[in-house]
Each structure stands twice: as structure tokens, then as C-alpha cells.
Design a protein around this motif. Structure first.
Motif, PDB file in Angstrom:
ATOM      1  N   ALA A   9     -17.338  -3.713 -22.323  1.00 38.64           N
ATOM      2  CA  ALA A   9     -17.295  -4.620 -23.469  1.00 38.64           C
ATOM      3  C   ALA A   9     -18.522  -5.522 -23.503  1.00 38.64           C
ATOM      4  CB  ALA A   9     -16.014  -5.462 -23.414  1.00 38.64           C
ATOM      5  N   ARG A  10     -18.968  -5.984 -22.335  1.00 37.67           N
ATOM      6  CA  ARG A  10     -20.153  -6.831 -22.287  1.00 37.67           C
ATOM      7  C   ARG A  10     -21.401  -6.070 -22.715  1.00 37.67           C
ATOM      8  NH1 ARG A  10     -19.340  -8.873 -17.458  1.00 37.67           N
ATOM      9  NH2 ARG A  10     -20.526  -7.269 -16.367  1.00 37.67           N
ATOM     10  N   GLU A  11     -21.521  -4.827 -22.247  1.00 39.81           N
ATOM     11  CA  GLU A  11     -22.681  -4.018 -22.628  1.00 39.81           C
ATOM     12  C   GLU A  11     -22.679  -3.748 -24.138  1.00 39.81           C
ATOM     13  OE1 GLU A  11     -25.247  -2.946 -20.962  1.00 39.81           O
ATOM     14  OE2 GLU A  11     -24.664  -3.793 -19.032  1.00 39.81           O
ATOM     15  N   MET A  12     -21.519  -3.395 -24.672  1.00 41.91           N
ATOM     16  CA  MET A  12     -21.434  -3.135 -26.105  1.00 41.91           C
ATOM     17  C   MET A  12     -21.790  -4.383 -26.904  1.00 41.91           C
ATOM     18  SD  MET A  12     -20.527   0.059 -26.412  1.00 41.91           S
ATOM     19  CE  MET A  12     -19.834   0.199 -28.052  1.00 41.91           C
ATOM     20  N   HIS A  13     -21.314  -5.512 -26.430  1.00 39.21           N
ATOM     21  CA  HIS A  13     -21.630  -6.763 -27.119  1.00 39.21           C
ATOM     22  C   HIS A  13     -23.123  -7.026 -27.098  1.00 39.21           C
ATOM     23  CE1 HIS A  13     -22.301 -11.158 -27.274  1.00 39.21           C
ATOM     24  NE2 HIS A  13     -21.328 -11.142 -28.167  1.00 39.21           N
ATOM     25  N   ASP A  14     -23.759  -6.847 -25.934  1.00 38.82           N
ATOM     26  CA  ASP A  14     -25.193  -7.119 -25.836  1.00 38.82           C
ATOM     27  C   ASP A  14     -26.007  -6.179 -26.712  1.00 38.82           C
ATOM     28  OD1 ASP A  14     -24.655  -9.125 -24.076  1.00 38.82           O
ATOM     29  OD2 ASP A  14     -25.007  -7.912 -22.284  1.00 38.82           O
ATOM     30  N   VAL A  15     -25.597  -4.914 -26.761  1.00 38.72           N
ATOM     31  CA  VAL A  15     -26.366  -3.923 -27.520  1.00 38.72           C
ATOM     32  C   VAL A  15     -26.201  -4.129 -29.016  1.00 38.72           C
ATOM     33  CG1 VAL A  15     -26.509  -1.466 -28.078  1.00 38.72           C
ATOM     34  CG2 VAL A  15     -26.394  -2.201 -25.695  1.00 38.72           C
ATOM     35  N   VAL A  16     -24.959  -4.369 -29.451  1.00 40.44           N
ATOM     36  CA  VAL A  16     -24.681  -4.382 -30.884  1.00 40.44           C
ATOM     37  C   VAL A  16     -24.975  -5.737 -31.512  1.00 40.44           C
ATOM     38  CG1 VAL A  16     -22.858  -4.101 -32.602  1.00 40.44           C
ATOM     39  CG2 VAL A  16     -22.972  -2.561 -30.641  1.00 40.44           C
ATOM     40  N   ALA A  17     -24.572  -6.815 -30.812  1.00 39.07           N
ATOM     41  CA  ALA A  17     -24.614  -8.131 -31.450  1.00 39.07           C
ATOM     42  C   ALA A  17     -26.019  -8.501 -31.897  1.00 39.07           C
ATOM     43  CB  ALA A  17     -24.080  -9.188 -30.477  1.00 39.07           C
ATOM     44  N   HIS A  18     -27.027  -8.287 -31.034  1.00 44.15           N
ATOM     45  CA  HIS A  18     -28.374  -8.710 -31.390  1.00 44.15           C
ATOM     46  C   HIS A  18     -28.906  -7.916 -32.578  1.00 44.15           C
ATOM     47  CE1 HIS A  18     -32.353 -10.396 -30.817  1.00 44.15           C
ATOM     48  NE2 HIS A  18     -32.865  -9.171 -30.847  1.00 44.15           N
ATOM     49  N   LEU A  46     -28.212   2.270 -33.151  1.00 46.48           N
ATOM     50  CA  LEU A  46     -27.537   3.545 -32.937  1.00 46.48           C
ATOM     51  C   LEU A  46     -28.084   4.264 -31.711  1.00 46.48           C
ATOM     52  CD1 LEU A  46     -27.216   4.887 -36.597  1.00 46.48           C
ATOM     53  CD2 LEU A  46     -25.379   4.075 -35.111  1.00 46.48           C
ATOM     54  N   THR A  47     -29.414   4.204 -31.527  1.00 47.68           N
ATOM     55  CA  THR A  47     -30.007   4.853 -30.357  1.00 47.68           C
ATOM     56  C   THR A  47     -29.472   4.245 -29.066  1.00 47.68           C
ATOM     57  OG1 THR A  47     -32.014   5.361 -31.599  1.00 47.68           O
ATOM     58  CG2 THR A  47     -32.165   5.393 -29.198  1.00 47.68           C
ATOM     59  N   GLU A  48     -29.406   2.906 -29.010  1.00 48.68           N
ATOM     60  CA  GLU A  48     -28.901   2.250 -27.797  1.00 48.68           C
ATOM     61  C   GLU A  48     -27.420   2.566 -27.577  1.00 48.68           C
ATOM     62  OE1 GLU A  48     -29.728  -1.876 -27.774  1.00 48.68           O
ATOM     63  OE2 GLU A  48     -31.902  -1.628 -27.828  1.00 48.68           O
ATOM     64  N   LEU A  49     -26.652   2.643 -28.665  1.00 49.49           N
ATOM     65  CA  LEU A  49     -25.250   2.985 -28.524  1.00 49.49           C
ATOM     66  C   LEU A  49     -25.086   4.410 -27.991  1.00 49.49           C
ATOM     67  CD1 LEU A  49     -23.602   1.444 -31.713  1.00 49.49           C
ATOM     68  CD2 LEU A  49     -23.212   0.779 -29.338  1.00 49.49           C
ATOM     69  N   ARG A  50     -25.893   5.342 -28.511  1.00 46.25           N
ATOM     70  CA  ARG A  50     -25.811   6.719 -28.019  1.00 46.25           C
ATOM     71  C   ARG A  50     -26.176   6.792 -26.546  1.00 46.25           C
ATOM     72  NH1 ARG A  50     -28.551   8.022 -33.053  1.00 46.25           N
ATOM     73  NH2 ARG A  50     -27.067   8.862 -34.559  1.00 46.25           N
ATOM     74  N   GLU A  51     -27.228   6.049 -26.149  1.00 42.73           N
ATOM     75  CA  GLU A  51     -27.619   6.053 -24.736  1.00 42.73           C
ATOM     76  C   GLU A  51     -26.490   5.524 -23.851  1.00 42.73           C
ATOM     77  OE1 GLU A  51     -31.145   3.770 -24.551  1.00 42.73           O
ATOM     78  OE2 GLU A  51     -32.439   5.346 -25.379  1.00 42.73           O
ATOM     79  N   MET A  52     -25.825   4.448 -24.301  1.00 44.10           N
ATOM     80  CA  MET A  52     -24.737   3.884 -23.504  1.00 44.10           C
ATOM     81  C   MET A  52     -23.561   4.845 -23.425  1.00 44.10           C
ATOM     82  SD  MET A  52     -22.753   0.284 -23.912  1.00 44.10           S
ATOM     83  CE  MET A  52     -24.213  -0.541 -23.304  1.00 44.10           C
ATOM     84  N   LEU A  53     -23.201   5.465 -24.546  1.00 43.82           N
ATOM     85  CA  LEU A  53     -22.108   6.426 -24.522  1.00 43.82           C
ATOM     86  C   LEU A  53     -22.446   7.637 -23.660  1.00 43.82           C
ATOM     87  CD1 LEU A  53     -21.001   6.336 -28.265  1.00 43.82           C
ATOM     88  CD2 LEU A  53     -19.859   5.299 -26.304  1.00 43.82           C
ATOM     89  N   GLY A  54     -23.708   8.031 -23.667  1.00 41.62           N
ATOM     90  CA  GLY A  54     -24.114   9.132 -22.794  1.00 41.62           C
ATOM     91  C   GLY A  54     -23.977   8.774 -21.332  1.00 41.62           C
ATOM     92  N   VAL A  55     -24.315   7.530 -20.980  1.00 42.22           N
ATOM     93  CA  VAL A  55     -24.150   7.078 -19.598  1.00 42.22           C
ATOM     94  C   VAL A  55     -22.679   7.062 -19.211  1.00 42.22           C
ATOM     95  CG1 VAL A  55     -24.391   5.087 -18.080  1.00 42.22           C
ATOM     96  CG2 VAL A  55     -26.290   5.763 -19.531  1.00 42.22           C
ATOM     97  N   LEU A  56     -21.813   6.600 -20.120  1.00 37.60           N
ATOM     98  CA  LEU A  56     -20.380   6.562 -19.818  1.00 37.60           C
ATOM     99  C   LEU A  56     -19.818   7.965 -19.629  1.00 37.60           C
ATOM    100  CD1 LEU A  56     -19.198   3.797 -22.303  1.00 37.60           C
ATOM    101  CD2 LEU A  56     -19.476   3.594 -19.839  1.00 37.60           C
ATOM    102  N   ARG A  57     -20.295   8.902 -20.449  1.00 36.23           N
ATOM    103  CA  ARG A  57     -19.798  10.278 -20.317  1.00 36.23           C
ATOM    104  C   ARG A  57     -20.314  10.954 -19.061  1.00 36.23           C
ATOM    105  NH1 ARG A  57     -21.208  10.664 -25.989  1.00 36.23           N
ATOM    106  NH2 ARG A  57     -19.331  10.455 -27.269  1.00 36.23           N
TER     107      ARG A  57
END
Length: 437
Positions: A216-225, A263-274
């Protein structure tokens, strides 16, 4: 309650009301043995009465009473053995003597008492056997040539009537104590395993909670800014579109670029989670080892692929493009830090700038970085907000400062935030150098 404990409780519930017997079959066995012993002693009492001149009924009653003592062998084994020894001269109670010695040896009676009573039983049996055999052999003409026969046979008979029941009782008693010890150990191990399972479940739940918080913290940092800048540019686009179409086009292009970056940062984070170890869908429980390895792998990958401290200048440029007045100053010679240190420093600056966009639109902002011998420090301070500037209307979940504090304290750093005397807000953090990358 453990399985063994439940079994014992159930067994105890079924044996209440049976005196000193633990099981109902023990009552049946002892009563049956007492009846056999009483019958044997009654029959032998007939001969005893004939030898002593007593009335036969007296000898029978005496035998019945003596043999019935065997019913209390589990409660008072010493008394049973003493009665058997006392009736040895009357040549009765052989069954009572055998079972009494066995029960005595298998019980928790001290071994010294067992040895003394065994010696008394052996001595009494030897004397009676010797006297009876001597009288029987004395009637034969060749007794004088075989004077060794009586003591040897008396010895064998005495040992045969005392040693086997005592040895067998010692074996059964030792086996019983061993089984009891094993049951107690099994109960203890079962309780320990239950406690360990509870602790493992607690640790697994804690690990899952920590992982959810980190994601949740990572998603907040990536998306909020990124989204905050997009909202600011969209508001500016709406304001300048009728007056300056060229500037509106530039703002629209910036909004598109920021959306693609988000979107690029979100994809990178989801790729790391997977990339972590897969967890079966719908599983009721996740093994602690799997949770730990998955969390560690995701955290390590996120730190390795995350932003770096040198990208702060690009971050400041994006805020400037959104209309914010930002000054960046760097003290000391820049050097590489551990990935988690650089990522945390970047996120602190990013979240602080996002808060300025949300809560102090139009305020002048200063971003300061300081590279010291064993640490890196950062500070983001904004002045009072321009009252003439409309608020961007961005929602706030109240997690920004909490997330920054958790990140910094997790690395052993210092985090301070609060309003300034000039009416602005200041965010400061110091992170220890955990080794060059």
C-alpha cells in the motif's frame, strides 16, 4: 485439550465410583482372582483343619477369609504379601502369594520393602518346603544316602515360587513407568507443537499485514505524486485553454507523459510482485516460510529496481513544469548509497512535494540534500500558500507522513515534520549510509 489428555479425562469419567480401581475390568479381574484364591484356601483349609485337629468349618472359613484378601492387592499389596507369608506354614495361599509378590514388585512401593518381603516369603517357603520334604523322605529307607536332595529341592521350589513373580512384576512396573513417561512426553510435545503452530500463525499473519502495508505504501508513493501533477496540469489546462491554446497543448502533452510514467511505474511494481513465489488462489493459510521468502524477494526486487537519489533533480523539474516554484540545493559530494537508502530518500522528497501540490498550491518550495560522512540528509520546506491560488482539490488519505516516517525509521534514520514559524511546512529526514552500492 490434547488427544491424550482428552482420552485420560474420558477414561477417568468412565471409572468413577469403582473405588481404587482405574478401570472396570480391573474390578472384574481382582474380584475373580480373589474368588479363586478364596476357593483354593478353603480347600487347603480342610487339610489344615485335619492336620491341626480343628473343626473343618473353621479351617474352611479361615481359608475363605485369607484368600479373599487378594481383592485389595492394588490398594494394599504389602498387606496381601504379609497374609500370604502368614498362611505359608498352613500350606495355603500359593496363588495369593504369587499374585501378591507380582503386584508388590510392579507397584510404587520402595524397592527396599519389596526386597525385605521377598526375602521373608522366600525364607518361609523354604522352611515349610524343607520340613515337609524331610518328613516325606524320612519315611523312605534310603534317606541317609540322599541327604542333599531335601535342601536342594527346597531351594528350587522356594525360588520358583518367589523369583518369577517378583521379576515379572519389576518388568511390568518399569514398562508401565516408561509408558507413562512417554505419554507425558507426548503430551508435552503436543502442547509445544500447538504453541509453535499458534506462534507461526501469528507470525504469518504479521508478515501478511506487513506485506500489505508495504505494498500500500509503494502504491501510494507511485500513484499519488504522478496523479497529483496530472490534476494540477489538468486544472491549468482548463484555465488557459480559451486564452492560450499553445500552452494548453503543452500542458496536455505533460499530462499524457505523466500518465504514461505512472502506468509504467505501476507495471514495474506489479511485475515485481508477480515475480515472488506464487500463492495458491483461495488457500486458507499461507505457510510462514513462503510468506517470508515472498516478502523478502519482493522487497529486495523493489529496492533494486526503484528510483535513485540522482533522479531527485528530474522530480523537481516535474514540479516546476506543473507551475511550482522549487529551488534545489545539494551540499557535499554525491555518492552512491545502498538501494533502499536511495529509494527512501527519493520517496521522502517525492511525497513532500506531493503534499505541497495538495495543500500549499503556489507556495515557494526549497529542496535541500546534504551528503555527509556517514549519512544523507534531505529537507523539503515550503512557504505559506498563495491565497489567490485555487486549491487543487486533491483528496488526502493521511498516509503520506505516516509512510515517510515508517520508511525512515525502518532504516534506522530520523524523521521530523511540522509547520514552520513563517506559516509553511517542513519535512526533514536523515538516513544512515548503509554501505556504497
Amino acid at each position: 485439550m490434547t488427544t491424550t489428555g482428552a482420552y485420560r479425562e474420558a477414561a477417568g469419567a468412565t471409572t468413577r465410583g469403582h473405588g481404587w480401581w482405574e478401570r472396570r475390568r480391573g474390578v472384574v479381574l481382582d474380584v475373580g482372582l480373589a474368588l479363586l484364591s478364596a476357593l483354593e484356601c478353603a480347600l487347603e483349609g480342610v487339610q489344615f483343619a485335619g492336620d491341626t485337629g480343628l473343626p473343618v468349618p473353621v479351617g474352611v472359613v479361615f481359608g475363605l477369609l485369607a484368600g479373599a484378601v487378594l481383592v485389595v492387592r492394588r490398594r494394599w499389596p504389602i498387606a496381601v504379601v504379609l497374609v500370604a507369608i502368614a498362611t505359608t506354614p498352613a500350606q495355603m495361599g500359593f496363588l495369593m502369594g504369587l499374585i501378591g509378590l507380582y503386584t508388590l514388585a510392579a507397584s510404587e512401593v520402595p524397592r527396599r520393602i519389596t526386597a525385605v518381603l521377598m526375602g521373608m516369603s522366600f525364607t518361609g517357603t523354604f522352611i515349610v518346603t524343607y520340613v515337609r520334604l524331610r518328613q516325606s523322605v524320612a519315611e523312605q529307607a534310603d534317606f541317609g544316602r540322599d541327604d542333599w536332595f531335601v535342601p536342594l529341592m527346597s531351594l528350587f521350589m522356594s525360588l520358583g515360587l518367589t523369583a518369577p513373580p517378583v521379576l515379572f512384576g519389576l518388568y511390568i512396573g518399569a514398562r508401565r513407568r516408561l509408558m507413562e513417561s512417554l505419554r507425558e512426553r507426548a503430551d508435552s510435545l503436543e502442547r509445544e507443537l500447538s504453541l509453535l503452530a499458534d506462534r507461526a500463525e501469528e507470525r504469518a499473519e504479521w508478515a501478511r499485514t506487513e506485506e500489505r502495508t508495504r505494498i500500500a505504501r509503494e502504491m501510494h508513493d507511485v500513484v499519488a505524486h504522478r496523479v497529483s501533477l496530472m490534476v494540477v496540469h489538468a486544472a491549468a489546462l482548463q484555465a488557459v485553454a480559451p486564452k492560450d491554446p499553445a500552452k494548453a497543448v503543452r500542458n496536455a502533452a505533460l499530462v499524457g507523459d505523466m500518465g504514461r510514467q505512472a502506468l509504467t511505474e505501476l507495471r514495474e511494481m506489479l511485475g515485481v510482485l508477480r515475480s515472488g513465489e506464487p500463492v495458491a488462489a483461495g488457500a486458507a493459510q499461507v505457510p510462514l516460510a513462503s510468506v517470508g521468502r515472498s516478502a523478502a524477494a519482493v522487497a529486495a526486487a523493489a529496492a533494486a529496481d526503484g528510483p535513485r537519489l540522482h533522479e531527485v533533480e528530474t522530480l523537481v523539474g516535474e514540479s516546476r513544469a506543473a507551475g511550482m516554484t522549487v529551488e534545489l540545493s545539494v551540499d557535499g559530494e554525491a555518492r552512491p548509497y545502498a538501494p533502499e537508502v536511495e529509494q527512501t530518500a527519493y520517496r521522502v522528497v517525492q511525497e513532500a512535494l506531493t503534499n505541497v501540490h495538495k495543500h500549499a498550491a503556489g507556495a515557494k518550495t526549497w529542496v535541500r540534500l546534504a551528503h555527509r560522512d556517514a549519512e544523507v540528509a534531505m529537507q523539503v520546506e515550503n512557504g505559506p500558500s498563495d491565497a489567490a491560488t485555487a486549491d487543487a482539490g486533491l483528496p488526502s488519505g493521511g498516509n503520506g507522513l505516516v509512510g515517510m516516517r515508517e520508511r525512515v525509521l525502518g532504516l534506522g534514520g530520523v524523521f521530523v515534520s511540522g509547520p514552520t514559524d513563517a506559516g509553511g511546512f517542513r519535512v526533514s529526514a536523515v538516513l544512515p549510509d548503509r554501505g556504497a552500492a
